[in-house]
Scaffold this motif. Structure first.
Motif, PDB file in Angstrom:
ATOM      1  N   GLU A 281       0.834  -1.211   0.000  1.00 23.78           N
ATOM      2  CA  GLU A 281       0.000   0.000   0.000  1.00 23.78           C
ATOM      3  C   GLU A 281       0.863   1.253   0.000  1.00 23.78           C
ATOM      4  O   GLU A 281       0.568   2.221  -0.711  1.00 23.78           O
ATOM      5  CB  GLU A 281      -0.928  -0.012   1.217  1.00 23.78           C
ATOM      6  N   HIS A 282       1.927   1.256   0.803  1.00 24.48           N
ATOM      7  CA  HIS A 282       2.806   2.427   0.839  1.00 24.48           C
ATOM      8  C   HIS A 282       3.488   2.643  -0.508  1.00 24.48           C
ATOM      9  O   HIS A 282       3.654   3.786  -0.957  1.00 24.48           O
ATOM     10  CB  HIS A 282       3.853   2.234   1.936  1.00 24.48           C
ATOM     11  N   ALA A 283       3.856   1.535  -1.168  1.00 25.85           N
ATOM     12  CA  ALA A 283       4.553   1.630  -2.462  1.00 25.85           C
ATOM     13  C   ALA A 283       3.601   1.902  -3.614  1.00 25.85           C
ATOM     14  O   ALA A 283       4.040   2.250  -4.715  1.00 25.85           O
ATOM     15  CB  ALA A 283       5.328   0.344  -2.721  1.00 25.85           C
ATOM     16  N   GLY A 284       2.293   1.703  -3.374  1.00 22.03           N
ATOM     17  CA  GLY A 284       1.321   1.913  -4.435  1.00 22.03           C
ATOM     18  C   GLY A 284       1.321   0.809  -5.476  1.00 22.03           C
ATOM     19  O   GLY A 284       1.059   1.075  -6.662  1.00 22.03           O
ATOM     20  N   VAL A 285       1.630  -0.421  -5.055  1.00 22.36           N
ATOM     21  CA  VAL A 285       1.634  -1.550  -5.982  1.00 22.36           C
ATOM     22  C   VAL A 285       0.746  -2.663  -5.427  1.00 22.36           C
ATOM     23  O   VAL A 285       0.399  -2.681  -4.252  1.00 22.36           O
ATOM     24  CB  VAL A 285       3.063  -2.091  -6.222  1.00 22.36           C
ATOM     25  N   ARG A 286       0.378  -3.600  -6.288  1.00 25.14           N
ATOM     26  CA  ARG A 286      -0.442  -4.726  -5.855  1.00 25.14           C
ATOM     27  C   ARG A 286       0.374  -5.680  -4.991  1.00 25.14           C
ATOM     28  O   ARG A 286       1.552  -5.919  -5.277  1.00 25.14           O
ATOM     29  CB  ARG A 286      -0.980  -5.470  -7.063  1.00 25.14           C
ATOM     30  N   PRO A 287      -0.218  -6.266  -3.933  1.00 24.46           N
ATOM     31  CA  PRO A 287       0.514  -7.217  -3.096  1.00 24.46           C
ATOM     32  C   PRO A 287       1.096  -8.382  -3.876  1.00 24.46           C
ATOM     33  O   PRO A 287       2.141  -8.917  -3.511  1.00 24.46           O
ATOM     34  CB  PRO A 287      -0.552  -7.694  -2.096  1.00 24.46           C
ATOM     35  N   GLY A 288       0.427  -8.751  -4.964  1.00 19.88           N
ATOM     36  CA  GLY A 288       0.957  -9.852  -5.764  1.00 19.88           C
ATOM     37  C   GLY A 288       2.335  -9.562  -6.326  1.00 19.88           C
ATOM     38  O   GLY A 288       3.140 -10.485  -6.522  1.00 19.88           O
ATOM     39  N   LEU A 289       2.636  -8.288  -6.587  1.00 20.06           N
ATOM     40  CA  LEU A 289       3.957  -7.937  -7.102  1.00 20.06           C
ATOM     41  C   LEU A 289       5.035  -8.123  -6.044  1.00 20.06           C
ATOM     42  O   LEU A 289       6.203  -8.363  -6.382  1.00 20.06           O
ATOM     43  CB  LEU A 289       3.957  -6.498  -7.617  1.00 20.06           C
ATOM     44  N   PHE A 290       4.653  -7.975  -4.755  1.00 18.00           N
ATOM     45  CA  PHE A 290       5.615  -8.268  -3.689  1.00 18.00           C
ATOM     46  C   PHE A 290       6.061  -9.718  -3.798  1.00 18.00           C
ATOM     47  O   PHE A 290       7.264 -10.015  -3.791  1.00 18.00           O
ATOM     48  CB  PHE A 290       4.965  -8.012  -2.326  1.00 18.00           C
ATOM     49  N   HIS A 291       5.098 -10.619  -3.923  1.00 15.69           N
ATOM     50  CA  HIS A 291       5.429 -12.043  -3.983  1.00 15.69           C
ATOM     51  C   HIS A 291       6.111 -12.407  -5.301  1.00 15.69           C
ATOM     52  O   HIS A 291       6.851 -13.389  -5.358  1.00 15.69           O
ATOM     53  CB  HIS A 291       4.165 -12.874  -3.785  1.00 15.69           C
ATOM     54  N   TYR A 292       5.867 -11.625  -6.337  1.00 17.51           N
ATOM     55  CA  TYR A 292       6.551 -11.861  -7.607  1.00 17.51           C
ATOM     56  C   TYR A 292       8.044 -11.585  -7.476  1.00 17.51           C
ATOM     57  O   TYR A 292       8.875 -12.332  -7.998  1.00 17.51           O
ATOM     58  CB  TYR A 292       5.934 -10.974  -8.692  1.00 17.51           C
ATOM     59  N   HIS A 293       8.402 -10.502  -6.754  1.00 16.41           N
ATOM     60  CA  HIS A 293       9.802 -10.085  -6.690  1.00 16.41           C
ATOM     61  C   HIS A 293      10.576 -10.669  -5.518  1.00 16.41           C
ATOM     62  O   HIS A 293      11.801 -10.794  -5.594  1.00 16.41           O
ATOM     63  CB  HIS A 293       9.880  -8.553  -6.630  1.00 16.41           C
ATOM     64  N   PHE A 294       9.898 -11.029  -4.430  1.00 14.34           N
ATOM     65  CA  PHE A 294      10.600 -11.481  -3.229  1.00 14.34           C
ATOM     66  C   PHE A 294      10.035 -12.823  -2.771  1.00 14.34           C
ATOM     67  O   PHE A 294       8.822 -13.006  -2.685  1.00 14.34           O
ATOM     68  CB  PHE A 294      10.479 -10.436  -2.111  1.00 14.34           C
ATOM     69  N   GLU A 295      10.923 -13.746  -2.479  1.00 11.39           N
ATOM     70  CA  GLU A 295      10.507 -15.092  -2.099  1.00 11.39           C
ATOM     71  C   GLU A 295       9.719 -15.107  -0.797  1.00 11.39           C
ATOM     72  O   GLU A 295       8.853 -15.957  -0.602  1.00 11.39           O
ATOM     73  CB  GLU A 295      11.735 -15.998  -1.954  1.00 11.39           C
TER      74      GLU A 295
END
Length: 211
Positions: free
Chosen positions: A35-49
């Motif tokens: 939310e702070h970064a303004g991106v979808r949570p799914g992108l977190f899991h895409y980039h970080f294990e």
């Protein structure tokens, strides 16, 4: 396997840096960072294990910036004791600027959080080696007295770093206490830090003149 870098992963890392001191390992949820970064949570899991992998990347990025600056000064021109003084001055500035982050890392380690604990275990020897190496070079040049490396390191860090770390903790606990009214100018300020560095180096030089 690491994913290709995008604007999203850099935004997430920037948000991790911005949020870590306030929320720590336990409070830095995937949703909060996304939310702070303004991106979808799914992108977190895409980039970080995992969240721990993300925290490691956040902390390592902060550390590498600080260590690279210290390394540049340590490897610069001049005699060793002058470079030592410059590195200690830079360390004091880093501790003043990054005090909340350092305090949060210490708290997370005390609570057994795995990513901050692994980060400290991996990186603490690096800047300690840099400082002990400079002190050893100053000793070889005859600028400071011979002394066991860790004894000397404990003395210098007790004079330079410990007051900044402990003083910030006291200020956070009792900001309005009358005894702490001079804490900022007398302990936490750049002027106070530079004065302690000068006193520590004078003490190391004075040891040369002792019987």
């Amino acid at each position: 396997m690491p994913r290709p870098s995008t604007h999203a992963d850099q935004s997430l890392l920037a948000s991790g840096r911005a949020l870590y001191a306030a929320h720590g390992s336990a409070g830095l949820s995937v949703r909060r960072v996304a939310e702070h970064a303004g991106v979808r949570p799914g992108l977190f899991h895409y980039h970080f294990e995992s969240k721990d992998a993300f925290l490691t990347a956040v902390l390592q990025g902060l550390y590498e910036d600080a260590y690279a600056a210290m390394r540049t000064v340590a490897d610069g021109p001049g005699v060793a004791v002058e470079r030592l003084r410059a590195v200690l001055s830079l360390l004091g500035r880093i501790l003043r600027e990054q005090g909340p982050v350092i305090a949060r890392i210490a708290a997370d380690v005390a609570h057994g959080e795995p990513a901050p604990t692994a980060f400290v275990r991996a990186n603490a020897p690096r800047h300690l080696a840099l400082l002990t190496g400079l002190m050893a070079a100053a000793e070889r040049e005859g600028a400071i007295a011979p002394m066991p490396p860790l004894r000397r390191m404990g003395f210098v860090m007790g004079a330079v770093a410990a007051p900044l770390i402990a003083g910030r903790g006291l200020l956070a606990l009792q900001p309005e206490h009358p005894l702490l009214s001079q804490l900022v100018p007398d302990v936490l300020s750049a002027e106070a830090t530079e004065a302690r560095i000068d006193m520590a180096l004078r003490a190391l030089r004075a040891g040369k003149e002792s019987p």
